[in-house]
Design a protein around this motif. Sequence first.
Motif, PDB file in Angstrom:
ATOM      1  N   TRP A 562       0.835  -1.204   0.000  1.00  0.00           N
ATOM      2  CA  TRP A 562       0.000   0.000   0.000  1.00  0.00           C
ATOM      3  C   TRP A 562       0.869   1.252   0.000  1.00  0.00           C
ATOM      4  O   TRP A 562       0.650   2.189  -0.778  1.00  0.00           O
ATOM      5  CB  TRP A 562      -0.910  -0.032   1.233  1.00  0.00           C
ATOM      6  CG  TRP A 562      -1.755   1.183   1.437  1.00  0.00           C
ATOM      7  CD1 TRP A 562      -1.425   2.313   2.123  1.00  0.00           C
ATOM      8  CD2 TRP A 562      -3.093   1.398   0.964  1.00  0.00           C
ATOM      9  NE1 TRP A 562      -2.457   3.216   2.122  1.00  0.00           N
ATOM     10  CE2 TRP A 562      -3.494   2.681   1.412  1.00  0.00           C
ATOM     11  CE3 TRP A 562      -3.982   0.643   0.214  1.00  0.00           C
ATOM     12  CZ2 TRP A 562      -4.756   3.213   1.132  1.00  0.00           C
ATOM     13  CZ3 TRP A 562      -5.239   1.171  -0.069  1.00  0.00           C
ATOM     14  CH2 TRP A 562      -5.621   2.429   0.391  1.00  0.00           C
ATOM     15  N   GLN A 563       1.874   1.271   0.854  1.00  0.00           N
ATOM     16  CA  GLN A 563       2.735   2.450   0.955  1.00  0.00           C
ATOM     17  C   GLN A 563       3.498   2.723  -0.335  1.00  0.00           C
ATOM     18  O   GLN A 563       3.734   3.871  -0.710  1.00  0.00           O
ATOM     19  CB  GLN A 563       3.717   2.248   2.119  1.00  0.00           C
ATOM     20  CG  GLN A 563       4.668   3.406   2.364  1.00  0.00           C
ATOM     21  CD  GLN A 563       6.004   3.243   1.675  1.00  0.00           C
ATOM     22  OE1 GLN A 563       6.351   2.148   1.221  1.00  0.00           O
ATOM     23  NE2 GLN A 563       6.757   4.313   1.582  1.00  0.00           N
ATOM     24  N   GLN A 564       3.874   1.671  -1.055  1.00  0.00           N
ATOM     25  CA  GLN A 564       4.701   1.852  -2.236  1.00  0.00           C
ATOM     26  C   GLN A 564       3.949   2.495  -3.395  1.00  0.00           C
ATOM     27  O   GLN A 564       4.575   3.013  -4.320  1.00  0.00           O
ATOM     28  CB  GLN A 564       5.308   0.505  -2.640  1.00  0.00           C
ATOM     29  CG  GLN A 564       6.436   0.086  -1.691  1.00  0.00           C
ATOM     30  CD  GLN A 564       6.908  -1.340  -1.893  1.00  0.00           C
ATOM     31  OE1 GLN A 564       6.150  -2.203  -2.341  1.00  0.00           O
ATOM     32  NE2 GLN A 564       8.152  -1.616  -1.550  1.00  0.00           N
ATOM     33  N   VAL A 565       2.625   2.489  -3.357  1.00  0.00           N
ATOM     34  CA  VAL A 565       1.873   3.193  -4.401  1.00  0.00           C
ATOM     35  C   VAL A 565       1.103   4.392  -3.854  1.00  0.00           C
ATOM     36  O   VAL A 565       0.807   5.331  -4.597  1.00  0.00           O
ATOM     37  CB  VAL A 565       0.895   2.253  -5.140  1.00  0.00           C
ATOM     38  CG1 VAL A 565       1.667   1.229  -5.953  1.00  0.00           C
ATOM     39  CG2 VAL A 565      -0.073   1.566  -4.187  1.00  0.00           C
ATOM     40  N   MET A 566       0.798   4.380  -2.545  1.00  0.00           N
ATOM     41  CA  MET A 566       0.028   5.478  -1.965  1.00  0.00           C
ATOM     42  C   MET A 566       0.908   6.548  -1.329  1.00  0.00           C
ATOM     43  O   MET A 566       0.438   7.643  -1.037  1.00  0.00           O
ATOM     44  CB  MET A 566      -0.947   4.941  -0.914  1.00  0.00           C
ATOM     45  CG  MET A 566      -1.993   3.971  -1.455  1.00  0.00           C
ATOM     46  SD  MET A 566      -3.135   4.720  -2.647  1.00  0.00           S
ATOM     47  CE  MET A 566      -4.048   5.841  -1.596  1.00  0.00           C
ATOM     48  N   GLY A 567       2.180   6.229  -1.096  1.00  0.00           N
ATOM     49  CA  GLY A 567       3.093   7.213  -0.523  1.00  0.00           C
ATOM     50  C   GLY A 567       3.129   7.231   0.986  1.00  0.00           C
ATOM     51  O   GLY A 567       4.003   7.864   1.582  1.00  0.00           O
ATOM     52  N   ARG A 568       2.206   6.539   1.622  1.00  0.00           N
ATOM     53  CA  ARG A 568       2.145   6.490   3.085  1.00  0.00           C
ATOM     54  C   ARG A 568       1.488   5.186   3.489  1.00  0.00           C
ATOM     55  O   ARG A 568       0.510   4.751   2.879  1.00  0.00           O
ATOM     56  CB  ARG A 568       1.339   7.672   3.630  1.00  0.00           C
ATOM     57  CG  ARG A 568       1.223   7.708   5.153  1.00  0.00           C
ATOM     58  CD  ARG A 568       0.281   8.802   5.607  1.00  0.00           C
ATOM     59  NE  ARG A 568       0.119   8.794   7.059  1.00  0.00           N
ATOM     60  CZ  ARG A 568       0.815   9.554   7.912  1.00  0.00           C
ATOM     61  NH1 ARG A 568       1.700  10.415   7.424  1.00  0.00           N
ATOM     62  NH2 ARG A 568       0.621   9.489   9.207  1.00  0.00           N
ATOM     63  N   GLY A 569       2.014   4.540   4.530  1.00  0.00           N
ATOM     64  CA  GLY A 569       1.430   3.291   4.981  1.00  0.00           C
ATOM     65  C   GLY A 569       0.190   3.509   5.820  1.00  0.00           C
ATOM     66  O   GLY A 569      -0.011   4.581   6.403  1.00  0.00           O
ATOM     67  N   VAL A 570      -0.655   2.487   5.888  1.00  0.00           N
ATOM     68  CA  VAL A 570      -1.770   2.535   6.836  1.00  0.00           C
ATOM     69  C   VAL A 570      -1.184   2.584   8.240  1.00  0.00           C
ATOM     70  O   VAL A 570      -1.676   3.294   9.112  1.00  0.00           O
ATOM     71  CB  VAL A 570      -2.693   1.304   6.667  1.00  0.00           C
ATOM     72  CG1 VAL A 570      -3.912   1.421   7.574  1.00  0.00           C
ATOM     73  CG2 VAL A 570      -3.137   1.156   5.220  1.00  0.00           C
ATOM     74  N   VAL A 571      -0.111   1.824   8.470  1.00  0.00           N
ATOM     75  CA  VAL A 571       0.762   2.023   9.624  1.00  0.00           C
ATOM     76  C   VAL A 571       1.963   2.804   9.105  1.00  0.00           C
ATOM     77  O   VAL A 571       2.599   2.407   8.133  1.00  0.00           O
ATOM     78  CB  VAL A 571       1.231   0.692  10.234  1.00  0.00           C
ATOM     79  CG1 VAL A 571       2.290   0.927  11.293  1.00  0.00           C
ATOM     80  CG2 VAL A 571       0.046  -0.071  10.822  1.00  0.00           C
ATOM     81  N   ASP A 572       2.255   3.913   9.723  1.00  0.00           N
ATOM     82  CA  ASP A 572       3.343   4.771   9.247  1.00  0.00           C
ATOM     83  C   ASP A 572       4.199   5.231  10.422  1.00  0.00           C
ATOM     84  O   ASP A 572       3.644   5.714  11.418  1.00  0.00           O
ATOM     85  CB  ASP A 572       2.757   5.982   8.510  1.00  0.00           C
ATOM     86  CG  ASP A 572       3.801   6.782   7.775  1.00  0.00           C
ATOM     87  OD1 ASP A 572       4.241   6.311   6.703  1.00  0.00           O
ATOM     88  OD2 ASP A 572       4.174   7.863   8.257  1.00  0.00           O
TER      89      ASP A 572
END
Length: 802
Positions: A562-572
């Motif tokens: 998710w983070q690799q395409v959205m720029g931020r993780g659901v857990v960050d």
Amino acid sequence: MNEIDWPAILCGPTLNRTTGDQDFRRGVARLRLTPATPVRYPASPPHLMKLLMPRSSSPSLTGRFRVALALAGLFVLVRPVQAGDVSFRNDVMAVLSKAGCNLGTCHGNARGKGGFQISLRGQDPVGDFTVLTRDWSSRRTNLSEPDQSLMLLKPTQQIAHEGGKRFEADSAEYRLLHEWIAAGMPNDSAAAPKLAKLNVTPREAFLDDRKWELQITAKAEFSDGSTRDVTTLAVYEMAQPIADVSHDGLITGRSVGETTVLVRYLNQQVGVRVAFIPERPNFAKSKIEPANFIDNLVFAKLDKLRMNPSDVCDDATFVRRVHLDLIGLLPTAEEARTFVADRTADKRARLIDSLLERPEFADWWALKWSDMLRIEEKTLDRKGVENFHGWLRDGFATNKPLDQLVREIVAARGSTYEVPPANFYRALRTPFERSEAVGQLFLGVRLQCSKCHNHPFDRWTQDDYYSWGSVFARVDYKIIENLRRDTNDKHEFDGEQIVYLSNDEKTSNQARDPRTEEIRPAKFLGDKSRVDRKADPLDELAEWLTDPGNDRFVQMLANRTWQQVMGRGVVDPVDDFRATNPAANPALLKALAEELRGVGFDLRHLLRVILNSKTYQLSSEPNGTNREDEANFSRAMVRRLTAEQLLDAASQVCNVPLDFTGYPSGPRAAQLPGVSTARRRETGPSDADRFLKLFGKPPRLQSCDCERSDETTLGQTFQLVSGSLVNRMLSADGNRLDELANSKRSTTQIVTQLYWTALTRPPTADELRATTEFLDAANRRRSALEDVTWGLLNSHEFLLRR
């Protein structure tokens, strides 16, 4: 158990009855050892005398006082705790935490403060008891006059205290410490029931009234089944400074937003997610129709926050975004124009499917994982880098399931030339480097803090750290050859190595726990059972780690994707899973993990689901409700292109191949297997190499992608504005500008083609008019085209992914 008559022992026939005995008795009484107080002790009086009395049968007065002090200290250590007594483990230790005494900035510091050192956040009650009652000749506690104890005088600032006032003289903290000292400082470190669970309510709250107030309640469950309210003794820490929290857990919001409140009692801590919602009486829910479960979960939380998602982005923005995210490249002008002109309803889904099958997809995702797995030439050597990177690329090209990919990495051993994933361990030379890397990469656990003390923000202890490290203790290396050029650099390797499991005790000794000088039994993180010594630890690890039932592993992979395409993780941050850093949307994280698990860890499938969601396709333009939002995916995150994306995009716009030291001309930046090559020592880095470093390509010295930088610097500005690489691309013979200048296209067509190539959109009417007038008026059309392209390459639209 024997009852001991203290006066008989202290002043009996063993001691001469001199006039000093009266002083002796007064000293004993001052230490609260009264004749009427029988005390149970599991040893006979003669044994006590043997341990504590001087060898001389007639000790001096000083000697007798030493005996009295020793016995008083023993009395403190063994006095049984009666019902209703203050508990040292569960009360006094909690007060020290509540007052902040055992924080790293105070007496919990590795060197203490002002000669007073206790364990960080109370991880060692036994040691802290000794320090408080024995250190400095027991000056910190005054048994006969508890009010005069330094433990009470300093934190109330009745005498000077560098740490300032920590509590009032009429506070609950003061009363607890006073009662404990007055009771003779009983020590129940071993006998007291241990904290089993900390229950905090609520765990999540959305506050939409004008007061923005929330009372937190903390209840402790102990090992004996008892429970107690510890709300007033718990520590409350705010992650973001948008609210205040009182001594007793009352949260009062100060500004709109979300924060996590860390609730800590003794060795356990729980995170509470709190959102402060503006009134917005005229709030109207967005009419965007969800495309899949991702939108349902994201939009449901946005509704609670009285926040609307931005509109869905236009086609030109989408085609540029999805190309950059999936293959790391800009779409060509022809690809972009064809997509925008397409009027079919499913064109976005079809484009996603086609990009997932392109060879550049494997290049791009191998690059992402190479950053995490420390694929760089100094440690692995040129052949090891190329083998490991090539193995990764083949895995993504064939859509190897992610769990299989990880399983093969953590279980790998053999020749680093013949078994490419064995290079993973080649870069990690100690058991603890391996354990930290595997924990962070595949479980989202940052264990480094637990090496020296229990983790201050997570549940992991030093015992966990060294038991986990023991799993990797037998990994060893046979260095077939090492042709390193710098003989002074012990970290450089050039030559084949064999990774294998050793039975040599010297290898296992590297995993010794420095506290005990022993090797702790190997255990997996969070798993109480020991690893079978007769089993292959790496095979056992691979099976345990990648088991579909291992929720932490599955959620970590889903969150990273998710983070690799959205720029931020659901857990960050993406690799920092802990109760005190909760997911921004727990239901979303769980659903993503279930989706990944349900399709057999198929990366392409999960990406397809994410990219087809409206959440991914939202515009980056904020609306009146989500302008301040950064964590709930209410709009696309604007971010600078990565170093490789930016360099490849400039090369693509100018149609000029890149040159990297140690490689033949032509590869894209995203195709490079490593960071630098050994030949740089001989010829130096090329302009393209310098560009990548300047724009944040990581050195790959850590087991995470956190080294990659997207920060903007003045040096980057100079590189783009006047750097030799960009200027050489613009002026190169036979480049795209040559082709356009020599073509029969009109000025309007040339300008339009340049805009589609660089910015993935047509020029506006004003841009078209101004640019065509500039080109038509120029004496040197070719030079003017360079100026126009230079302007496009330096525009925000080119530099940013929107």
